[in-house]
Motif scaffolding. Structure first.
Motif, PDB file in Angstrom:
ATOM      1  N   GLY A 107       0.818  -1.210   0.000  1.00 40.51           N
ATOM      2  CA  GLY A 107       0.000   0.000   0.000  1.00 40.51           C
ATOM      3  C   GLY A 107       0.852   1.260   0.000  1.00 40.51           C
ATOM      4  O   GLY A 107       0.482   2.275  -0.604  1.00 40.51           O
ATOM      5  N   LEU A 108       2.012   1.194   0.661  1.00 45.88           N
ATOM      6  CA  LEU A 108       2.909   2.348   0.713  1.00 45.88           C
ATOM      7  C   LEU A 108       3.538   2.623  -0.653  1.00 45.88           C
ATOM      8  O   LEU A 108       3.726   3.783  -1.058  1.00 45.88           O
ATOM      9  N   LEU A 109       3.884   1.552  -1.381  1.00 46.82           N
ATOM     10  CA  LEU A 109       4.573   1.717  -2.679  1.00 46.82           C
ATOM     11  C   LEU A 109       3.612   1.839  -3.856  1.00 46.82           C
ATOM     12  O   LEU A 109       3.997   2.322  -4.919  1.00 46.82           O
ATOM     13  N   TYR A 110       2.367   1.381  -3.661  1.00 44.31           N
ATOM     14  CA  TYR A 110       1.405   1.385  -4.762  1.00 44.31           C
ATOM     15  C   TYR A 110       1.279   2.756  -5.426  1.00 44.31           C
ATOM     16  O   TYR A 110       1.332   2.862  -6.669  1.00 44.31           O
ATOM     17  N   PRO A 111       1.096   3.855  -4.675  1.00 43.39           N
ATOM     18  CA  PRO A 111       0.916   5.152  -5.338  1.00 43.39           C
ATOM     19  C   PRO A 111       2.134   5.598  -6.146  1.00 43.39           C
ATOM     20  O   PRO A 111       1.993   6.342  -7.121  1.00 43.39           O
ATOM     21  N   PHE A 112       3.342   5.138  -5.780  1.00 43.78           N
ATOM     22  CA  PHE A 112       4.530   5.486  -6.567  1.00 43.78           C
ATOM     23  C   PHE A 112       4.502   4.791  -7.922  1.00 43.78           C
ATOM     24  O   PHE A 112       4.867   5.384  -8.945  1.00 43.78           O
ATOM     25  N   VAL A 113       4.087   3.528  -7.914  1.00 45.80           N
ATOM     26  CA  VAL A 113       3.975   2.809  -9.195  1.00 45.80           C
ATOM     27  C   VAL A 113       2.866   3.422 -10.028  1.00 45.80           C
ATOM     28  O   VAL A 113       3.013   3.620 -11.253  1.00 45.80           O
ATOM     29  N   ASP A 114       1.752   3.766  -9.405  1.00 46.22           N
ATOM     30  CA  ASP A 114       0.630   4.361 -10.119  1.00 46.22           C
ATOM     31  C   ASP A 114       1.013   5.721 -10.697  1.00 46.22           C
ATOM     32  O   ASP A 114       0.652   6.049 -11.835  1.00 46.22           O
ATOM     33  N   THR A 133       9.445  11.622 -12.815  1.00 51.08           N
ATOM     34  CA  THR A 133       8.661  12.685 -12.191  1.00 51.08           C
ATOM     35  C   THR A 133       9.531  13.464 -11.216  1.00 51.08           C
ATOM     36  O   THR A 133      10.544  12.974 -10.721  1.00 51.08           O
ATOM     37  N   THR A 134       9.115  14.701 -10.970  1.00 50.76           N
ATOM     38  CA  THR A 134       9.809  15.539  -9.980  1.00 50.76           C
ATOM     39  C   THR A 134       9.093  15.492  -8.628  1.00 50.76           C
ATOM     40  O   THR A 134       9.562  16.082  -7.663  1.00 50.76           O
ATOM     41  N   TYR A 135       7.939  14.774  -8.583  1.00 54.37           N
ATOM     42  CA  TYR A 135       7.194  14.654  -7.316  1.00 54.37           C
ATOM     43  C   TYR A 135       7.962  13.777  -6.327  1.00 54.37           C
ATOM     44  O   TYR A 135       8.593  12.806  -6.700  1.00 54.37           O
ATOM     45  N   ASN A 136       7.893  14.149  -5.054  1.00 52.89           N
ATOM     46  CA  ASN A 136       8.384  13.243  -4.009  1.00 52.89           C
ATOM     47  C   ASN A 136       7.272  12.897  -3.011  1.00 52.89           C
ATOM     48  O   ASN A 136       7.526  12.311  -1.971  1.00 52.89           O
ATOM     49  N   THR A 137       6.037  13.309  -3.375  1.00 54.89           N
ATOM     50  CA  THR A 137       4.868  13.019  -2.545  1.00 54.89           C
ATOM     51  C   THR A 137       3.779  12.406  -3.425  1.00 54.89           C
ATOM     52  O   THR A 137       3.558  12.854  -4.546  1.00 54.89           O
ATOM     53  N   THR A 138       3.115  11.393  -2.881  1.00 56.51           N
ATOM     54  CA  THR A 138       2.012  10.753  -3.620  1.00 56.51           C
ATOM     55  C   THR A 138       0.838  10.568  -2.661  1.00 56.51           C
ATOM     56  O   THR A 138       0.943  10.843  -1.463  1.00 56.51           O
ATOM     57  N   ARG A 139      -0.280  10.041  -3.224  1.00 56.18           N
ATOM     58  CA  ARG A 139      -1.475   9.840  -2.409  1.00 56.18           C
ATOM     59  C   ARG A 139      -1.971   8.394  -2.558  1.00 56.18           C
ATOM     60  O   ARG A 139      -2.047   7.877  -3.677  1.00 56.18           O
ATOM     61  N   GLU A 155      15.691  -3.027  -3.193  1.00 55.22           N
ATOM     62  CA  GLU A 155      16.614  -1.994  -2.701  1.00 55.22           C
ATOM     63  C   GLU A 155      15.909  -0.636  -2.753  1.00 55.22           C
ATOM     64  O   GLU A 155      15.488  -0.173  -3.820  1.00 55.22           O
ATOM     65  N   VAL A 156      15.758   0.025  -1.597  1.00 56.78           N
ATOM     66  CA  VAL A 156      14.937   1.228  -1.509  1.00 56.78           C
ATOM     67  C   VAL A 156      15.464   2.355  -2.387  1.00 56.78           C
ATOM     68  O   VAL A 156      14.691   3.049  -3.064  1.00 56.78           O
ATOM     69  N   PHE A 157      16.801   2.563  -2.409  1.00 51.14           N
ATOM     70  CA  PHE A 157      17.315   3.695  -3.167  1.00 51.14           C
ATOM     71  C   PHE A 157      17.207   3.438  -4.673  1.00 51.14           C
ATOM     72  O   PHE A 157      16.989   4.378  -5.451  1.00 51.14           O
ATOM     73  N   ASN A 158      17.349   2.201  -5.091  1.00 52.02           N
ATOM     74  CA  ASN A 158      17.134   1.886  -6.503  1.00 52.02           C
ATOM     75  C   ASN A 158      15.680   2.151  -6.887  1.00 52.02           C
ATOM     76  O   ASN A 158      15.391   2.660  -7.982  1.00 52.02           O
ATOM     77  N   PHE A 159      14.773   1.823  -5.997  1.00 49.71           N
ATOM     78  CA  PHE A 159      13.351   2.046  -6.252  1.00 49.71           C
ATOM     79  C   PHE A 159      13.057   3.538  -6.397  1.00 49.71           C
ATOM     80  O   PHE A 159      12.400   3.977  -7.358  1.00 49.71           O
ATOM     81  N   THR A 186       8.700  10.178   0.008  1.00 48.90           N
ATOM     82  CA  THR A 186       9.833   9.250  -0.112  1.00 48.90           C
ATOM     83  C   THR A 186      10.483   8.969   1.235  1.00 48.90           C
ATOM     84  O   THR A 186      11.062   7.899   1.440  1.00 48.90           O
ATOM     85  N   ASN A 187      10.419   9.933   2.175  1.00 46.79           N
ATOM     86  CA  ASN A 187      10.974   9.692   3.506  1.00 46.79           C
ATOM     87  C   ASN A 187      10.226   8.558   4.234  1.00 46.79           C
ATOM     88  O   ASN A 187      10.837   7.785   4.971  1.00 46.79           O
ATOM     89  N   ASP A 188       8.919   8.510   4.000  1.00 47.31           N
ATOM     90  CA  ASP A 188       8.136   7.429   4.613  1.00 47.31           C
ATOM     91  C   ASP A 188       8.599   6.074   4.093  1.00 47.31           C
ATOM     92  O   ASP A 188       8.708   5.101   4.861  1.00 47.31           O
ATOM     93  N   VAL A 189       8.873   6.012   2.795  1.00 44.20           N
ATOM     94  CA  VAL A 189       9.324   4.757   2.198  1.00 44.20           C
ATOM     95  C   VAL A 189      10.660   4.347   2.794  1.00 44.20           C
ATOM     96  O   VAL A 189      10.871   3.175   3.154  1.00 44.20           O
ATOM     97  N   GLU A 190      11.579   5.310   2.917  1.00 46.06           N
ATOM     98  CA  GLU A 190      12.893   5.002   3.498  1.00 46.06           C
ATOM     99  C   GLU A 190      12.752   4.516   4.937  1.00 46.06           C
ATOM    100  O   GLU A 190      13.408   3.545   5.355  1.00 46.06           O
ATOM    101  N   ALA A 191      11.881   5.154   5.714  1.00 46.54           N
ATOM    102  CA  ALA A 191      11.691   4.776   7.124  1.00 46.54           C
ATOM    103  C   ALA A 191      11.124   3.348   7.224  1.00 46.54           C
ATOM    104  O   ALA A 191      11.537   2.566   8.092  1.00 46.54           O
TER     105      ALA A 191
END
Length: 781
Positions: free
Chosen positions: A638-645, A686-692, A674-678, A734-739
């Motif tokens: 659920g955390l990564l889904y919006p990044f793929v979308d 994209t230049t976004y670092n926030t998703t919904r 690997e989180v940083f590769n992702f 992206t900080n949430d993903v890293e955490a």
């Protein structure tokens, strides 16, 4: 929560009031008010009472409770007129078929007692060794008489049609469809049982004779041998009569008491071989001569000579299908045996109606047989015997271990034992050991036979342990009603709390996989929250985990899957089931949604809702601790889904001919290890670092798990959860993903193997949420 004591009190009171109503008495208002309050509530007590009413089969009481307005009902009813009776079970056989037949017959007996108006006895508690009954005032329970009445009911035409006939019509007991077993010699339980067996033999002979008529030369050769065996049988009967006559003549002139006793014993011993009266034997010889030695013409003449019983049997023979007619291996000797058995059954039936069978014939099978009760007033004592199955094997029943007598001996066959040919200890080869007639009868009463085409399932209520009851009248009544309704439209058969699933696919996918698939296909997922399923395996049954069955039920119904597709087994479904058996629901979902023919279905909202629901049910039923990895995967997906979308949307918006949106989204999913590769791959588009992450009907469960994950990470969810246009969403950066990656890598999945397994499941979970990306075709996934 209802206790065992409360449940017992309700069982007693309801059975007493039912007995009063059925015998024309007026129940006390206090009793009716108490039951009415229980019935009209919505708790465990009401469920127990409704189930019991089904078992008692007194619809007047149910209508009364439904319409009545409860007055000042007492908190409890302390004394209910009646008595408790404890009966003890016989030891269950160890062999699967015999054990299921015995146990299911006990279950049917418990249900019969609960319904019987004059012998009503309601099972309160049942263990492996005993049953405690409550006998309400007004009912008279004599265990011996009640058992005999139940056996007559069990071997009525109606019940045998539902059990014995249905079983023969449903599965082929022989290993090979073209094979079959020998003509069975059943003891005579009732006039109806004779008719049912007679009808079966007639149906089989007619079918085989019809096939033989296509080859006249073969038919003529068979006729000669069949006629020879019938002649041999009649000559043997005549010889016995002659020998008895000689001994009787000796007896007339013998005055010595000791020798007279010896001669009388000799007459009794020889009389055991008499199966026909002299009149009946002469009739058979005359008809055989008139038929010019043609056994089938003899059978026609014999039918004409006994029109009443054959008219009844002919009508019943129409109940049997072609499969049932082929259960016996119709070789020459077995056709002769069948004709001889028909003569026996008709002769004995007519003698039975005249009350003359003991005067004319001495054969044990000619006399009505009394089945030994399976519930006894005192614990059963076991006959002592030496160890091993070969020592004194002729003295003991191979199924139940009872001591055999000369009058209580039959040969085992597939109707009684799954594998009748046994290589006994210290024996030089395979043989068929002897069994008692009680085991033969119990097997005849049971429609449940394990074979390559069938799996036997035992169902138990999940509430029975909580109520302190095992197969009580309420629990068993509800189960039987449920199974009876289910099997009316299926090829499957039920007896007691057992269900036999039948199909040819078992051989192709394996017994355990087949059992899970068939149960999941038959039942709604909620059934598995109420019932536990066990697969009968012999001495111990294999429990089929309820969470797996419920999950599989949701999945195959959502994706509209069948065990077979055309003439082929659905291999992806079988593979997905094996993942489920390994407690890998994510892999199972991916295995199915990645199939090209299922891809389009997964894009439907209702399907995606059910897939989400299946994961919620899995975790709810298995418990959060056991399901931690799955919970973590769902939350992280659920955390990564919006990044793929977001990646899909951005690539489509740019409309670059050199970039395929699906391909780019797949590349992103492939980097989840690997989180940083992702995050780097995500930043490419994209230049976004926030998703919904929006909450909608297709992802409410994933949304809640992701929300819980953010809380565990110490992120203020009340600041992240917002609403827009009546839609809730979580802001994720992206900080949430890293955490999240840091927490899982450092605390939960430290070992390299654990981390690879976690991220592999995560990858498949993401593919499953994007139908089309993970479809199994060249170049993708």
């Amino acid at each position: 929560m209802i206790t065992g004591k409360q449940g017992t009190g309700i069982l007693k009171l309801a059975s007493y009031v039912a007995q009063q109503i059925q015998t024309g008495q007026k129940p006390a208002d206090a009793h009716l008010d108490y039951l009415c309050r229980m019935y009209q509530s919505s708790n465990a007590e009401a469920d127990l009472l409704r189930a019991l009413l089904k078992s008692l089969d007194v619809p007047q009481l149910e209508r009364l409770l439904r319409r009545r307005r409860s007055g000042d009902a007492p908190d409890e009813v302390s004394v209910v007129p009646g008595r408790e009776v404890t009966l003890y079970k016989t030891t269950l056989p160890g062999e699967i078929q015999a054990r299921v037949a015995t146990d299911s017959l006990i279950a049917r007996y418990l249900s019969w007692l609960a319904r019987h108006p004059s012998r009503r006895a309601v099972a309160l508690v049942e263990s492996d060794r005993h049953v405690v009954f409550f006998v309400p005032e007004g009912s008279v329970l004599d265990p011996e008489e009640a058992w005999d009445e139940f056996i007559q009911f069990t071997f009525s035409i109606e019940e045998l049609t539902r059990t014995f006939v249905a079983m023969l019509n449903t599965i082929h007991l022989s290993e090979r469809e073209t094979g079959g077993f020998q003509v069975p010699n059943f003891p005579i339980i009732s006039y109806d049982s004779r008719l049912i067996i007679l009808a079966w033999l007639l149906r089989g002979l007619e079918q085989k004779h019809s096939d033989l008529q296509k080859n006249p030369e073969k038919l003529e050769a068979w006729n000669k041998e069949i006629k020879s065996r019938i002649d041999e049988y009649l000559e043997k009967q005549a010889k016995i009569y002659h020998e008895i006559s000689e001994v009787k003549e000796q007896l007339k002139h013998e005055s010595n008491l000791k020798r007279r006793n010896s001669l009388e014993n000799k007459i009794r011993e020889k009389s055991r071989g008499l199966e026909l009266s002299l009149e009946q034997m002469d009739q058979c010889k005359t008809l055989l001569e008139r038929a010019d030695g043609n056994p089938f013409k003899f059978l026609e003449l014999y039918r004409s000579a006994h029109p009443i019983i054959f008219a009844q049997a002919k009508k019943l023979s129409e109940l049997y299908t072609r499969r049932a007619a082929r259960q016996i291996g119709w070789r020459k000797n077995r056709m002769a045996d069948a004709i001889i058995e028909i003569v026996r059954l008709v002769s004995w039936s007519e003698l039975y109606q005249q009350g003359k069978e003991t005067n004319f014939v001495g054969a044990v099978r000619a006399r009505p047989f009394r089945v030994k009760p399976l519930l006894l007033e005192a614990p059963e004592t076991v006959d002592p015997r030496p160890p091993g199955d070969n020592t004194d094997r002729s003295r003991f029943c191979y199924v139940c271990g009872r001591l055999l007598s000369a009058d209580d001996r039959a040969e085992i066959n597939r109707l009684i034992f799954e594998s009748p040919s046994q290589r006994l200890q210290s024996s030089g080869g395979e043989e068929r050991p002897a069994v008692c007639y009680d085991c033969v009868v119990i097997a005849l009463a049971s429609p449940l036979k394990p074979s390559k085409q069938s799996v036997i399932i035992r169902l138990e209520s999940v509430n029975q342990d909580r109520l302190g009851q095992r197969r009580s009248a309420a629990v068993l009544g509800r189960l039987e009603s449920f199974l009876r309704g289910l099997t009316l439209s299926q090829l499957d058969l039920a007896a007691g709390n057992y269900l036999m699933l039948t199909s040819g696919e078992r051989v192709k996918v394996g017994t355990t996989v087949y059992a899970h698939l068939r149960l999941a296909e038959l039942f709604d997922h909620q059934v598995f929250m109420e019932y536990k399923a066990f697969m009968a395996m012999g001495l111990s049954d294999l429990q089929l985990e309820s969470h797996r069955l419920a999950f599989l039920s949701l999945l195959i119904k959502a994706l509209q899957l069948n065990l077979t597709e055309g003439s082929e087994v659905n291999r992806p479904l079988a593979s997905a089931t094996r993942y489920i058996l390994a407690d890998e629901p994510i892999l199972a979902i991916y295995e199915l949604v990645s199939q090209p023919n299922i891809d389009q279905r997964c894009r439907q909202e209702k399907v995606r809702i059910e897939i989400e629901k299946s994961l919620e049910v899995w975790i709810h039923m298995i418990g959060e601790n056991r399901a931690k990895t799955i919970t973590d995967v769902v939350a992280m997906a659920g955390l990564l889904y919006p990044f793929v979308d977001r990646t899909l949307q951005e690539v489509r918006r740019k409309n670059n001919p050199g970039l395929d949106p699906d391909r780019e989204a797949s590349k992103l999913i492939e980097e989840v290890e690997e989180v940083f590769n992702f995050l780097y791959r995500f930043a490419d588009h994209t230049t976004y670092n926030t998703t919904r992450l929006y909450c909608n009907p297709t992802n409410w469960f994933t949304y809640e798990q992701t929300k819980a994950l953010l809380e565990k990470l110490g992120i203020p969810v009340n600041e992240r959860e917002k609403s827009e246009n009546d839609s809730r969403f979580l802001e994720i950066n992206t900080n949430d993903v890293e955490a999240a990656y840091k927490r899982f890598a450092e605390e939960d999945y430290k070992a390299d193997a654990d981390w690879r397994a976690f991220t592999y499941r995560l990858k498949l979970a993401l593919y499953s949420r994007f139908p089309g990306l993970g479809v199994k075709k060249e170049g993708i996934a």
